[in-house]
Enzyme design. Structure first.
Site, PDB file in Angstrom:
ATOM      1  N   THR A 128      -1.520  -2.687   7.908  1.00 33.40           N
ATOM      2  CA  THR A 128      -2.709  -2.980   7.106  1.00 33.40           C
ATOM      3  C   THR A 128      -2.338  -3.852   5.919  1.00 33.40           C
ATOM      4  O   THR A 128      -1.218  -3.816   5.422  1.00 33.40           O
ATOM      5  CB  THR A 128      -3.381  -1.691   6.586  1.00 33.40           C
ATOM      6  OG1 THR A 128      -2.450  -0.955   5.784  1.00 33.40           O
ATOM      7  CG2 THR A 128      -3.889  -0.823   7.729  1.00 33.40           C
TER       8      THR A 128
ATOM      9  N   HIS B  16      -4.655  -9.319  14.836  1.00 34.75           N
ATOM     10  CA  HIS B  16      -3.739 -10.425  15.126  1.00 34.75           C
ATOM     11  C   HIS B  16      -2.328  -9.932  14.816  1.00 34.75           C
ATOM     12  O   HIS B  16      -2.120  -9.170  13.875  1.00 34.75           O
ATOM     13  CB  HIS B  16      -4.063 -11.643  14.251  1.00 34.75           C
ATOM     14  CG  HIS B  16      -3.111 -12.778  14.435  1.00 34.75           C
ATOM     15  ND1 HIS B  16      -3.130 -13.592  15.542  1.00 34.75           N
ATOM     16  CD2 HIS B  16      -2.092 -13.226  13.654  1.00 34.75           C
ATOM     17  CE1 HIS B  16      -2.172 -14.504  15.425  1.00 34.75           C
ATOM     18  NE2 HIS B  16      -1.531 -14.295  14.299  1.00 34.75           N
TER      19      HIS B  16
ATOM     20  N   GLU C 238      -8.150  -0.768   3.085  1.00 42.09           N
ATOM     21  CA  GLU C 238      -7.022  -1.092   3.944  1.00 42.09           C
ATOM     22  C   GLU C 238      -7.532  -1.865   5.154  1.00 42.09           C
ATOM     23  O   GLU C 238      -8.299  -1.342   5.944  1.00 42.09           O
ATOM     24  CB  GLU C 238      -6.307   0.181   4.388  1.00 42.09           C
ATOM     25  CG  GLU C 238      -5.705   0.937   3.208  1.00 42.09           C
ATOM     26  CD  GLU C 238      -5.023   2.212   3.638  1.00 42.09           C
ATOM     27  OE1 GLU C 238      -3.807   2.142   3.935  1.00 42.09           O
ATOM     28  OE2 GLU C 238      -5.696   3.238   3.693  1.00 42.09           O
TER      29      GLU C 238
ATOM     30  N   ASN D 178      -3.501  -4.527   2.054  1.00 39.32           N
ATOM     31  CA  ASN D 178      -4.167  -3.748   1.018  1.00 39.32           C
ATOM     32  C   ASN D 178      -4.524  -4.605  -0.195  1.00 39.32           C
ATOM     33  O   ASN D 178      -3.720  -5.439  -0.623  1.00 39.32           O
ATOM     34  CB  ASN D 178      -3.253  -2.600   0.580  1.00 39.32           C
ATOM     35  CG  ASN D 178      -2.937  -1.689   1.741  1.00 39.32           C
ATOM     36  OD1 ASN D 178      -3.723  -0.826   2.081  1.00 39.32           O
ATOM     37  ND2 ASN D 178      -1.796  -1.911   2.370  1.00 39.32           N
TER      38      ASN D 178
ATOM     39  N   ILE E 243      -5.934  -6.393  10.533  1.00 35.91           N
ATOM     40  CA  ILE E 243      -6.368  -7.660  11.134  1.00 35.91           C
ATOM     41  C   ILE E 243      -5.953  -7.656  12.605  1.00 35.91           C
ATOM     42  O   ILE E 243      -4.813  -7.339  12.928  1.00 35.91           O
ATOM     43  CB  ILE E 243      -5.752  -8.855  10.381  1.00 35.91           C
ATOM     44  CG1 ILE E 243      -6.191  -8.809   8.903  1.00 35.91           C
ATOM     45  CG2 ILE E 243      -6.174 -10.175  11.027  1.00 35.91           C
ATOM     46  CD1 ILE E 243      -5.504  -9.814   8.003  1.00 35.91           C
TER      47      ILE E 243
ATOM     48  N   ARG F  44     -17.986   4.380  11.238  1.00 35.55           N
ATOM     49  CA  ARG F  44     -18.057   5.843  11.128  1.00 35.55           C
ATOM     50  C   ARG F  44     -17.594   6.275   9.740  1.00 35.55           C
ATOM     51  O   ARG F  44     -16.951   5.516   9.017  1.00 35.55           O
ATOM     52  CB  ARG F  44     -17.198   6.503  12.207  1.00 35.55           C
ATOM     53  CG  ARG F  44     -15.716   6.177  12.061  1.00 35.55           C
ATOM     54  CD  ARG F  44     -14.870   6.961  13.053  1.00 35.55           C
ATOM     55  NE  ARG F  44     -13.467   6.574  12.956  1.00 35.55           N
ATOM     56  CZ  ARG F  44     -12.601   7.070  12.065  1.00 35.55           C
ATOM     57  NH1 ARG F  44     -12.992   7.965  11.195  1.00 35.55           N
ATOM     58  NH2 ARG F  44     -11.341   6.651  12.054  1.00 35.55           N
TER      59      ARG F  44
ATOM     60  N   GLY G 142       0.830  -1.196   0.000  1.00 35.06           N
ATOM     61  CA  GLY G 142       0.000   0.000   0.000  1.00 35.06           C
ATOM     62  C   GLY G 142       0.864   1.245   0.000  1.00 35.06           C
ATOM     63  O   GLY G 142       1.900   1.304  -0.657  1.00 35.06           O
TER      64      GLY G 142
ATOM     65  N   LYS H  26       4.730   1.547   9.495  1.00 39.02           N
ATOM     66  CA  LYS H  26       5.836   2.460   9.754  1.00 39.02           C
ATOM     67  C   LYS H  26       5.415   3.729  10.482  1.00 39.02           C
ATOM     68  O   LYS H  26       5.992   4.106  11.485  1.00 39.02           O
ATOM     69  CB  LYS H  26       6.517   2.817   8.431  1.00 39.02           C
ATOM     70  CG  LYS H  26       7.201   1.621   7.768  1.00 39.02           C
ATOM     71  CD  LYS H  26       7.809   2.028   6.426  1.00 39.02           C
ATOM     72  CE  LYS H  26       8.375   0.845   5.703  1.00 39.02           C
ATOM     73  NZ  LYS H  26       7.376   0.025   5.057  1.00 39.02           N
TER      74      LYS H  26
END
Length: 170
Positions: free
Chosen positions: A33, A90, A85, A35, A88, A110, A21, A27
């Site tokens: 995420t 975990h 994006e 992507n 998860i 939202r 992504g 970072k």
């Protein structure tokens, strides 16, 4: 509140190969995420609003985990390309670019919004994660976590062909 049209799109199932992504999740935000390719993003229903959603995700043949997904243009960063994006819930030991990601988007949290600072954005994301974590413990969602979408392995799941599974009509 989401519109009735958005709620009518849910649950929404998608699958595709994880690609690099914008490089901000891990970072800059400390919130990694996964992507999707733009071809998967393009399968989203036109009635589905941009915003923050929650549901379930599975990477390759692994377990099904809770997830939060941002759909849209990320106003804080002023993106010009719409994205999906997925964070998860975990901790993975390593990146999984090139893996098959299956997601079931269940509900809306939202709308997208911009923030005064990076810290405010991070706080909002952490709040979204906590909310999703609690909501996904509700018994009404357990059937979707066990949905056949996550267990059915078809040849196209691992080929480079059509890797999307749009819509909730199975």
């Amino acid at each position: 509140m989401p519109t009735t049209k958005t709620l009518g799109c849910l649950p929404f199932f998608a699958k595709g190969i994880v690609v690099k992504g914008f490089g901000r999740g891990s970072k800059e935000l400390g919130i990694p995420t996964a992507n999707y390719m733009s071809e998967v993003v393009d399968t989203l229903p036109s009635d589905m609003e941009t915003g923050i959603y929650y549901g379930y995700a599975k990477v390759d043949g692994g377990p099904v985990y809770k997830m939060v997904m941002s759909i849209g243009w990320n106003p804080y960063y002023k993106n010009v390309k719409k994205s999906m994006e997925t964070h998860i819930l975990h901790n993975f030991e390593s990146d999984f670019y090139g893996s098959l990601l299956k997601t079931c988007i269940i509900n809306y949290i939202r709308p997208e919004q911009s923030y005064e600072s990076l810290d405010a954005l991070i706080d909002a994301i952490k709040s979204d994660i906590a909310y999703a974590d609690t909501q996904l413990d509700l018994p009404e969602y357990s059937d979707l976590q066990k949905h056949s979408f996550f267990s059915v392995e078809k040849p196209q799941d691992i080929s480079s062909g059509n890797l999307t599974f749009p819509g909730s009509s199975l």
